[in-house]
Motif scaffolding. Structure first.
Motif, PDB file in Angstrom:
ATOM      1  N   THR A 170      41.167  -5.469 -34.588  1.00 47.97           N
ATOM      2  CA  THR A 170      42.392  -5.331 -33.516  1.00 47.97           C
ATOM      3  C   THR A 170      43.762  -6.211 -33.843  1.00 47.97           C
ATOM      4  O   THR A 170      44.812  -5.830 -33.757  1.00 47.97           O
ATOM      5  CB  THR A 170      41.695  -5.692 -32.033  1.00 47.97           C
ATOM      6  N   LYS A 203      45.470  -4.715 -36.909  1.00 50.44           N
ATOM      7  CA  LYS A 203      46.040  -3.907 -36.733  1.00 50.44           C
ATOM      8  C   LYS A 203      47.383  -3.892 -35.657  1.00 50.44           C
ATOM      9  O   LYS A 203      48.576  -3.444 -36.174  1.00 50.44           O
ATOM     10  CB  LYS A 203      45.224  -2.697 -35.867  1.00 50.44           C
ATOM     11  N   LYS A 204      47.267  -4.995 -34.829  1.00 51.96           N
ATOM     12  CA  LYS A 204      48.501  -5.217 -34.182  1.00 51.96           C
ATOM     13  C   LYS A 204      49.599  -5.615 -34.807  1.00 51.96           C
ATOM     14  O   LYS A 204      50.790  -5.689 -34.551  1.00 51.96           O
ATOM     15  CB  LYS A 204      48.101  -6.273 -32.984  1.00 51.96           C
TER      16      LYS A 204
END
Length: 213
Positions: free
Chosen positions: A107, A110-111
């Motif tokens: 996560t 990805k951010k």
């Protein structure tokens, strides 16, 4: 023209990826902080160098402006992975693929700009489970979130019947893309040739329809 791919992190996954990409014709830049590892892989890639991948200045010095893809393969080093993804995108790399050890790490990466996250250990577990729980599956590969590619033996009731007779696309919602007989894989498929016990099929199927098999 071959693609230029930089692999950051030369652990077991990174080394295997880098050498296989090179063998497949890609221009491969292999980077790791450990000079000994870099030396061992140097003859199996286009270019190899040691660099501190947690240092943004060291990453910029690698010259990523002409690189098509960066693979960030340090699944256990969050700091180095973050820096590598951020600098690669800042330097204009079109596609950054990052390895993550867990969902939280995925996560975060990805951010900050990673185009795709992979979980090699998890995917290997899924693949192995599919093979072990099926009497017909020989290999299982996930293509994306929806599709998978399966190398399989014919089900017992298929042997002696042709693909035309079996109507696999209609009955099982699978597409046969190649047939292997006597160790030869053929993309040209004779729909009227009966399947034999030693025939192997390469099929594409939607994951939601795998229960049909």
């Amino acid at each position: 023209m071959s693609k230029t791919i930089a692999v950051f992190g030369l652990g077991r996954f990174g080394r295997s990826l880098a050498t296989n990409l090179y063998d497949s014709g890609a221009t491969v830049i292999a980077i790791d902080k450990n000079p000994d590892i870099v030396e061992r892989v140097a003859e199996s890639v286009t270019y190899a160098a040691a660099a501190d991948l947690s240092n943004p200045d060291a990453i910029k010095e690698l010259g990523l402006s002409e690189v098509d893809t960066v693979v960030v393969a340090m699944g256990s080093d969050l700091n180095a992975s973050i820096m590598s993804v951020m600098v690669a995108k800042e330097e204009g790399v079109p596609y950054v693929l990052a390895k993550a050890s867990d969902e939280r790490m995925g996560t975060i990466l990805k951010k900050i700009g990673a185009d795709k996250i992979i979980y090699p250990e998890e995917e290997t577990g899924i693949r192995t489970a599919r093979i072990l729980t099926s009497s017909t599956f020989l290999e299982f590969f996930s293509i994306d979130e929806n599709l998978c590619l399966i190398e399989m033996k014919p089900k017992a009731e298929w042997i002696g019947m042709s693909l035309r007779e079996l109507e696999l696309r209609h009955r099982y919602k699978i597409n046969v893309v190649a047939v292997k007989d006597a160790s030869e894989m053929r993309s040209f498929i004779d729909p009227d040739r009966p399947l034999e016990a030693d025939t192997e099929l390469l099929v594409i199927v939607d994951k939601k329809d795998m229960g049909n098999l």
